[in-house]
Design an enzyme around this catalytic site. Structure first.
Site, short mmCIF file in Angstrom:
data_model
loop_
_atom_site.label_atom_id
_atom_site.label_comp_id
_atom_site.label_asym_id
_atom_site.label_seq_id
_atom_site.Cartn_x
_atom_site.Cartn_y
_atom_site.Cartn_z
N CYS A 71 0.79 -1.25 -0.09
CA CYS A 71 -0.14 -0.08 -0.08
C CYS A 71 1.01 1.36 0.14
CB CYS A 71 -1.01 -0.12 1.05
SG CYS A 71 -2.28 0.97 1.04
N HIS A 130 -3.91 -5.18 -0.18
CA HIS A 130 -3.50 -5.56 1.11
C HIS A 130 -3.66 -7.03 1.07
CE1 HIS A 130 -3.21 -1.94 3.19
NE2 HIS A 130 -4.00 -1.39 2.56
N GLU A 188 -2.78 -9.21 3.30
CA GLU A 188 -2.83 -9.65 4.66
C GLU A 188 -4.42 -9.62 4.97
OE1 GLU A 188 -1.59 -6.49 3.75
OE2 GLU A 188 -2.34 -5.22 5.35
#
Lengths: 210, 252
Positions: A80, A183, A185
């Protein structure tokens, strides 16, 4: 072997840490230049404004450290805002200088769509032999949250894009330096796959002496 | 473009899921984190936790929930329930939650929306609106879990929270909630067309057609679903497959 996750006070990095733990990677969350230089791979996560990110890196004396490890071909993953600061300039809150690893400018997403670009969006994979995107099918979805996009001068570094009114660079790479705008994650099993790929890149990399 | 989202919602009391979930083969199906991880594997796009613990313990249980979820769930998740200060929000986000949702506290202290969205970014601030029909094309906002009328018009309040900095609206129809006869299409449509931020429709889902309708007829950005998943009537996967077959942009 360990992966350094840089903690430079740019929002929540707990999720990134947890995701690497989930896939069984050895990690160190750190702001220490020594720990970062000695790492086998480095992750720069974070959410927030471009200018703040660069300012924090400078204050922690990490700005030159990151340039140095990238110069030495240490596998590097920016997530990001961590992707965005790899570029020369960011226009968020005035023009700010970035790390300048990649040529280009980080600009606001053009009007006509809801901003931030938030939610699940599909990848169009441009680089079929990207090690980072190994096992990821064209059209697979990832989770995005951002208001600015990286406008790359050298289009050959773009390994995938996503369509949000305009084509947004979703992932970039050159040699051992990788960046993802989404993202991983927060992108369920596909996201964890990307992080596992990065761990594998780290395991097989041959760094130059710094 | 961005996919429409399917969001299972879990009510949590003292760290346990309120509505029993017995059909899933989990080690502990009353554990909200286990259940959320299950929904992640099933293809849910996000998870919302609503903590209804009615005691001074709530703050602790909410923070614990945020923290434990971050270890096992790798899709975005939102936590709501009694959150009424910047410190609470900071703590919950720091543990790994992506968004917090506020309801009563937003009505009582609208400044909290403005302040929190400035500090943490609009993308983490969800305002939940519980609305009840009180006349033709008029819905009133209720707080305290639907017990207290506020006199606020739901559509006007939605516009106001956007102006204050909310990044998303979680819109529950009190008339439809628990009925299983479909979302309130009219209410959802009016709110969606009055704001520029995403709207999650909630209350009334009883079938897969209801999910389709709230996307195609009301243009909701996301649908909150509770009982049809919790009681095993449909899986998330089935729901998404069906919606895709109906031409809706869905992540499979």
């Amino acid at each position: 072997m360990y992966i350094a996750i840089i903690n430079y006070n740019m929002g929540n990095i707990k999720s990134v840490e947890n995701a690497f733990i989930k896939i069984g990677a050895e990690i160190k969350v750190t702001k220490s230049p020594g720990t970062i230089i000695n790492a086998d791979a480095v992750v720069l996560p974070g959410v927030g404004a471009f200018g703040d990110a660069v300012k924090n890196l400078k204050e922690l004396k990490l700005y030159d450290v990151i340039k140095e490890i990238i110069y030495c071909d240490t596998p590097f993953l920016g997530i990001c805002i961590g992707l965005q600061v790899l570029f020369e300039f960011g226009m968020e809150g005035g023009k700010n200088k970035g790390l300048g690893i990649f040529k280009g400018i980080v600009k606001k997403i053009p009007e006509g769509v809801k901003i931030p670009h938030m939610g699940w969006n599909r990848l169009k994979i441009l680089s079929k032999n990207s090690k980072l995107l190994e096992g990821i099918k064209d059209g697979e979805s990832f989770y995005f949250v951002h208001s600015y996009l990286a406008e790359c001068e050298d289009k050959s570094i773009i390994s995938s894009t996503t369509d949000y009114g305009v084509d947004i660079a979703a992932s970039v790479e050159y040699k051992s330096t990788y960046g993802v705008q989404f993202h991983p994650e927060k992108s369920s099993s596909c996201g964890l796959q990307i992080l596992s790929n990065f761990v594998n890149i780290a395991k097989t990399s041959k760094r130059k002496a710094g | 473009m961005i996919s429409k989202r399917i969001i299972p919602c879990l009510d949590v009391n003292k760290g346990r899921v309120v509505k029993g979930v017995s059909f899933i083969n989990l080690r502990d199906a009353g554990d909200p984190v286990e259940l959320a991880a299950f929904y992640d594997r099933e293809g849910a796009d996000e998870v919302v936790f609503l903590d209804i613990t009615a005691s001074h313990e709530r703050r602790k249980t909410v923070v614990e929930l945020a923290s434990r979820t971050a270890e096992k769930v790798f899709i975005p998740y939102t936590i709501g329930g009694g959150i009424d200060s910047i410190e609470d929000i900071r703590e919950i986000l720091r543990k790994g939650a992506d968004k917090i949702s506020m309801n009563t506290s937003a009505v009582k202290n609208p400044e909290l929306i403005a302040e929190s969205s400035k500090v943490f970014g609009s993308q983490c601030i969800v305002v939940a609106i519980d609305a009840k029909k009180t006349g033709s094309n008029h819905w009133e906002v209720f707080i305290h879990g639907g017990r207290t009328p506020t006199g606020l018009d739901a559509v006007e309040w939605a516009i106001e929270v956007q102006k204050l900095g909310a990044g998303e609206i979680l819109l529950t129809s009190m008339d439809k909630d628990g009925t299983k006869d479909g979302y309130d299409i009219e209410l959802t449509r009016v709110v969606v067309s009055s704001v520029n931020i995403p709207v999650i429709a909630s209350g009334g889902a009883g079938s897969l057609e209801h999910l389709r309708d709230v996307f195609t007829q009301a243009n909701a950005d996301a649908a909150l679903v509770a009982s049809i998943f919790h009681y095993g009537e449909h899986t998330v996967r089935e729901a998404k497959k069906y919606l895709k077959s109906q031409g809706i942009n869905i992540r499979i």
